[in-house]
Scaffold this motif. Sequence first.
Motif, PDB file in Angstrom:
ATOM      1  N   TRP A 209       0.941  -1.873  -0.023  1.00  0.00           N
ATOM      2  CA  TRP A 209       0.054  -0.362   0.104  1.00  0.00           C
ATOM      3  C   TRP A 209       1.185   1.580  -0.260  1.00  0.00           C
ATOM      4  CZ3 TRP A 209      -4.718  -1.310  -1.276  1.00  0.00           C
ATOM      5  CH2 TRP A 209      -5.166  -2.289  -0.801  1.00  0.00           C
TER       6      TRP A 209
ATOM      7  N   SER B 107     -12.427  -0.614   9.944  1.00  0.00           N
ATOM      8  CA  SER B 107     -11.605  -0.374   8.476  1.00  0.00           C
ATOM      9  C   SER B 107     -11.212  -1.719   7.420  1.00  0.00           C
ATOM     10  CB  SER B 107     -10.966   1.076   8.414  1.00  0.00           C
ATOM     11  OG  SER B 107     -11.524   1.823   8.935  1.00  0.00           O
ATOM     12  N   ARG B 108     -10.493  -2.346   8.019  1.00  0.00           N
ATOM     13  CA  ARG B 108      -9.594  -3.064   7.516  1.00  0.00           C
ATOM     14  C   ARG B 108     -11.119  -4.471   7.120  1.00  0.00           C
ATOM     15  NH1 ARG B 108      -6.681  -0.143   5.318  1.00  0.00           N
ATOM     16  NH2 ARG B 108      -4.893   0.781   6.463  1.00  0.00           N
TER      17      ARG B 108
ATOM     18  N   ASP C  47      -3.577   4.771   1.890  1.00  0.00           N
ATOM     19  CA  ASP C  47      -5.190   4.533   2.127  1.00  0.00           C
ATOM     20  C   ASP C  47      -5.751   5.566   2.081  1.00  0.00           C
ATOM     21  OD1 ASP C  47      -4.599   1.903   3.455  1.00  0.00           O
ATOM     22  OD2 ASP C  47      -4.601   2.347   5.349  1.00  0.00           O
TER      23      ASP C  47
ATOM     24  N   ILE D  18      -8.834  -6.841  14.720  1.00  0.00           N
ATOM     25  CA  ILE D  18      -8.935  -5.872  12.526  1.00  0.00           C
ATOM     26  C   ILE D  18      -9.614  -4.654  13.311  1.00  0.00           C
ATOM     27  CG2 ILE D  18     -10.764  -7.288  11.885  1.00  0.00           C
ATOM     28  CD1 ILE D  18      -9.545  -7.661   9.897  1.00  0.00           C
ATOM     29  N   SER D  19      -9.247  -3.546  12.249  1.00  0.00           N
ATOM     30  CA  SER D  19      -9.715  -2.554  12.228  1.00  0.00           C
ATOM     31  C   SER D  19     -11.183  -3.516  11.169  1.00  0.00           C
ATOM     32  CB  SER D  19      -9.262  -1.345  12.257  1.00  0.00           C
ATOM     33  OG  SER D  19      -8.965  -1.049  10.415  1.00  0.00           O
TER      34      SER D  19
ATOM     35  N   ALA E  14     -14.465  -6.999  15.234  1.00  0.00           N
ATOM     36  CA  ALA E  14     -13.379  -6.014  14.322  1.00  0.00           C
ATOM     37  C   ALA E  14     -12.779  -6.858  16.071  1.00  0.00           C
ATOM     38  CB  ALA E  14     -13.475  -4.885  13.881  1.00  0.00           C
TER      39      ALA E  14
ATOM     40  N   GLU F 175     -12.700  -3.150   4.003  1.00  0.00           N
ATOM     41  CA  GLU F 175     -11.861  -3.459   2.854  1.00  0.00           C
ATOM     42  C   GLU F 175     -11.931  -4.870   2.354  1.00  0.00           C
ATOM     43  OE1 GLU F 175      -7.809  -1.865   1.874  1.00  0.00           O
ATOM     44  OE2 GLU F 175      -7.678  -2.573   3.729  1.00  0.00           O
ATOM     45  N   PHE F 176     -11.140  -5.956   3.385  1.00  0.00           N
ATOM     46  CA  PHE F 176     -10.996  -7.499   3.077  1.00  0.00           C
ATOM     47  C   PHE F 176     -12.986  -7.655   2.654  1.00  0.00           C
ATOM     48  CE2 PHE F 176     -12.484 -10.998   4.669  1.00  0.00           C
ATOM     49  CZ  PHE F 176     -11.349 -12.572   3.789  1.00  0.00           C
TER      50      PHE F 176
ATOM     51  N   GLU G 220     -12.568  -6.056  -0.610  1.00  0.00           N
ATOM     52  CA  GLU G 220     -11.746  -6.932  -2.303  1.00  0.00           C
ATOM     53  C   GLU G 220     -12.243  -7.578  -2.354  1.00  0.00           C
ATOM     54  OE1 GLU G 220      -8.145  -7.286  -3.972  1.00  0.00           O
ATOM     55  OE2 GLU G 220      -8.702  -5.340  -2.474  1.00  0.00           O
TER      56      GLU G 220
END
Length: 91
Positions: free
Chosen positions: A5, A35-36, A8, A32-33, A27, A39-40, A43
Amino acid sequence: MNKTWVMDSKITLSFSADVINKAKSYAEANNISVSRLVEFLLEKITTSGYHSLEDYPISDWVSQIAEGEATYQTKKRSGKSLKDEYFASKK
């Protein structure tokens, strides 16, 4: 996700308070956040090769974040009917 990356980018999303609270709990439990997590999930959805949410086996990722079994009933809709439905909901 094995990507390098550079920077961001930020995006503003709106969810119900209940969904936000559940996402935060999930989360945190998975270190994990939020946001992530989002995002995951995005994706996975955008690289799956499916052309619409109706084609996507939504139960696969919902079962990863939901408690209990989820049942979804969907119907095939055209792009025009989805657009019409969206704009009707904004009135």
